[in-house]
Write a protein that holds these residues in place. Structure first.
Motif, PDB file in Angstrom:
ATOM      1  N   LEU A   1      34.138  15.850  14.832  1.00 52.76           N
ATOM      2  CA  LEU A   1      35.402  15.106  14.806  1.00 52.76           C
ATOM      3  C   LEU A   1      36.283  15.539  15.971  1.00 52.76           C
ATOM      4  O   LEU A   1      36.860  14.695  16.668  1.00 52.76           O
ATOM      5  N   GLU A   2      36.365  16.822  16.220  1.00 53.44           N
ATOM      6  CA  GLU A   2      37.189  17.313  17.335  1.00 53.44           C
ATOM      7  C   GLU A   2      36.662  16.821  18.678  1.00 53.44           C
ATOM      8  O   GLU A   2      37.433  16.429  19.552  1.00 53.44           O
ATOM      9  N   ASP A   3      35.352  16.805  18.852  1.00 54.76           N
ATOM     10  CA  ASP A   3      34.776  16.280  20.090  1.00 54.76           C
ATOM     11  C   ASP A   3      35.139  14.813  20.271  1.00 54.76           C
ATOM     12  O   ASP A   3      35.506  14.381  21.376  1.00 54.76           O
ATOM     13  N   VAL A   4      35.056  14.036  19.198  1.00 55.67           N
ATOM     14  CA  VAL A   4      35.416  12.611  19.276  1.00 55.67           C
ATOM     15  C   VAL A   4      36.893  12.462  19.634  1.00 55.67           C
ATOM     16  O   VAL A   4      37.255  11.646  20.489  1.00 55.67           O
ATOM     17  N   ILE A   5      37.754  13.245  19.008  1.00 52.27           N
ATOM     18  CA  ILE A   5      39.188  13.208  19.313  1.00 52.27           C
ATOM     19  C   ILE A   5      39.406  13.461  20.811  1.00 52.27           C
ATOM     20  O   ILE A   5      40.181  12.754  21.470  1.00 52.27           O
ATOM     21  N   CYS A   6      38.725  14.458  21.344  1.00 54.17           N
ATOM     22  CA  CYS A   6      38.881  14.793  22.764  1.00 54.17           C
ATOM     23  C   CYS A   6      38.374  13.669  23.664  1.00 54.17           C
ATOM     24  O   CYS A   6      39.012  13.342  24.672  1.00 54.17           O
ATOM     25  N   PHE A   7      37.253  13.048  23.312  1.00 57.21           N
ATOM     26  CA  PHE A   7      36.744  11.920  24.098  1.00 57.21           C
ATOM     27  C   PHE A   7      37.718  10.753  24.063  1.00 57.21           C
ATOM     28  O   PHE A   7      37.960  10.111  25.092  1.00 57.21           O
ATOM     29  N   VAL A   8      38.270  10.459  22.903  1.00 61.61           N
ATOM     30  CA  VAL A   8      39.237   9.360  22.790  1.00 61.61           C
ATOM     31  C   VAL A   8      40.456   9.666  23.662  1.00 61.61           C
ATOM     32  O   VAL A   8      40.947   8.795  24.387  1.00 61.61           O
ATOM     33  N   PHE A   9      40.931  10.899  23.630  1.00 63.46           N
ATOM     34  CA  PHE A   9      42.068  11.292  24.468  1.00 63.46           C
ATOM     35  C   PHE A   9      41.733  11.079  25.949  1.00 63.46           C
ATOM     36  O   PHE A   9      42.498  10.447  26.686  1.00 63.46           O
ATOM     37  N   LEU A  10      40.592  11.592  26.375  1.00 63.36           N
ATOM     38  CA  LEU A  10      40.230  11.483  27.789  1.00 63.36           C
ATOM     39  C   LEU A  10      40.006  10.038  28.220  1.00 63.36           C
ATOM     40  O   LEU A  10      40.380   9.652  29.327  1.00 63.36           O
ATOM     41  N   LYS A  11      39.428   9.250  27.355  1.00 70.04           N
ATOM     42  CA  LYS A  11      39.080   7.870  27.704  1.00 70.04           C
ATOM     43  C   LYS A  11      40.291   6.940  27.724  1.00 70.04           C
ATOM     44  O   LYS A  11      40.415   6.103  28.618  1.00 70.04           O
ATOM     45  N   TRP A  12      41.203   7.072  26.758  1.00 70.70           N
ATOM     46  CA  TRP A  12      42.282   6.092  26.632  1.00 70.70           C
ATOM     47  C   TRP A  12      43.691   6.650  26.839  1.00 70.70           C
ATOM     48  O   TRP A  12      44.604   5.882  27.125  1.00 70.70           O
ATOM     49  N   TYR A  13      43.884   7.957  26.700  1.00 67.20           N
ATOM     50  CA  TYR A  13      45.251   8.475  26.702  1.00 67.20           C
ATOM     51  C   TYR A  13      45.540   9.478  27.816  1.00 67.20           C
ATOM     52  O   TYR A  13      46.702   9.794  28.071  1.00 67.20           O
ATOM     53  N   PHE A  14      44.510   9.965  28.477  1.00 69.84           N
ATOM     54  CA  PHE A  14      44.713  10.989  29.491  1.00 69.84           C
ATOM     55  C   PHE A  14      45.497  10.471  30.697  1.00 69.84           C
ATOM     56  O   PHE A  14      46.455  11.100  31.129  1.00 69.84           O
ATOM     57  N   GLU A  15      45.094   9.335  31.245  1.00 63.91           N
ATOM     58  CA  GLU A  15      45.779   8.816  32.442  1.00 63.91           C
ATOM     59  C   GLU A  15      47.265   8.593  32.218  1.00 63.91           C
ATOM     60  O   GLU A  15      48.080   9.047  33.025  1.00 63.91           O
ATOM     61  N   PRO A  16      47.660   7.904  31.136  1.00 58.37           N
ATOM     62  CA  PRO A  16      49.107   7.739  30.909  1.00 58.37           C
ATOM     63  C   PRO A  16      49.815   9.081  30.710  1.00 58.37           C
ATOM     64  O   PRO A  16      50.941   9.268  31.167  1.00 58.37           O
ATOM     65  N   PHE A  17      49.149  10.033  30.045  1.00 56.37           N
ATOM     66  CA  PHE A  17      49.725  11.355  29.854  1.00 56.37           C
ATOM     67  C   PHE A  17      49.917  12.044  31.204  1.00 56.37           C
ATOM     68  O   PHE A  17      50.984  12.575  31.504  1.00 56.37           O
ATOM     69  N   ALA A  18      48.863  12.025  32.022  1.00 53.96           N
ATOM     70  CA  ALA A  18      48.907  12.708  33.316  1.00 53.96           C
ATOM     71  C   ALA A  18      49.973  12.118  34.224  1.00 53.96           C
ATOM     72  O   ALA A  18      50.608  12.850  34.999  1.00 53.96           O
ATOM     73  N   ALA A  19      50.194  10.823  34.130  1.00 56.17           N
ATOM     74  CA  ALA A  19      51.193  10.165  34.978  1.00 56.17           C
ATOM     75  C   ALA A  19      52.613  10.631  34.661  1.00 56.17           C
ATOM     76  O   ALA A  19      53.500  10.546  35.510  1.00 56.17           O
TER      77      ALA A  19
END
Length: 187
Positions: free
Chosen positions: A127-145
């Motif tokens: 579950l934690e791995d999936v959470i991290c993949f979802v973050f990296l795939k859909w939420y990382f770029e907006p966060f990083a910006a």
């Protein structure tokens, strides 16, 4: 005829469809749950019903516990996150009980959603791995910006530490991260 698992997934979706926050014209947490299920199916196609339910319910009714109701700073953030995990577990466990799941499966999903046994329990880690993949795939770029390079690097390092070795290796295969960030997954 609906299966007990489908009844729970439908209940989670119905709850998350009430999210007043929108992304791409959809309730934010409904979309998040769908993304979690899609990544789980891709990364762990043989996932148990319990893990499938936990993935979909990861953020059920997340908007109900507002971050602003907790103290500023890291301690307040961690208290909010812990309260979220308890809330998600309680809601999903209730749905499962109503659908007729046995207490062992209900308890297992509760443990997953409260992140009990990360690095020791295979389902919690998946579950934690999936959470991290979802973050990296859909939420990382907006966060990083929105954040400094130092903050982004810190979050990426924390994300990598939560993941399994297999998950980190797969991140390096699937994502094109700049070298300083990719280094966090190379261990």
């Amino acid at each position: 005829m609906s299966t007990p698992k489908q009844a729970v997934l439908d209940a989670i979706d119905a709850a998350n469809s009430q999210d007043p926050n929108q992304e791409d014209g959809q309730p934010v947490e409904l979309l998040y749950g769908q993304r979690m299920s899609a990544e789980l199916d891709r990364l762990f196609p043989q996932a148990s019903d319990a893990l499938q339910i936990a993935a979909r319910g990861q953020h059920v009714e997340r908007w109900k516990l507002k971050r602003s109701e907790y103290p500023e700073g890291r301690a307040g953030y961690l208290a909010w996150r812990k309260a979220q995990g308890v809330h998600h577990a309680d809601v999903v466990m209730g749905f499962m009980s109503q659908a007729g799941f046995d207490s062992a499966e209900v308890g297992a999903v509760g443990s997953m959603l409260r992140k009990e046994g990360i690095k020791r329990n295979a389902d919690v880690q998946a579950l934690e791995d999936v959470i991290c993949f979802v973050f990296l795939k859909w939420y990382f770029e907006p966060f990083a910006a929105k954040h400094s390079d130092e903050k982004v690097r810190s979050i990426v390092e924390k994300t990598a530490r939560k993941m399994s070795a297999e998950g980190r290796a797969r991140v390096l295969q699937e994502f094109s991260l700049p070298e300083p960030l990719a280094a966090a997954f190379d261990s």
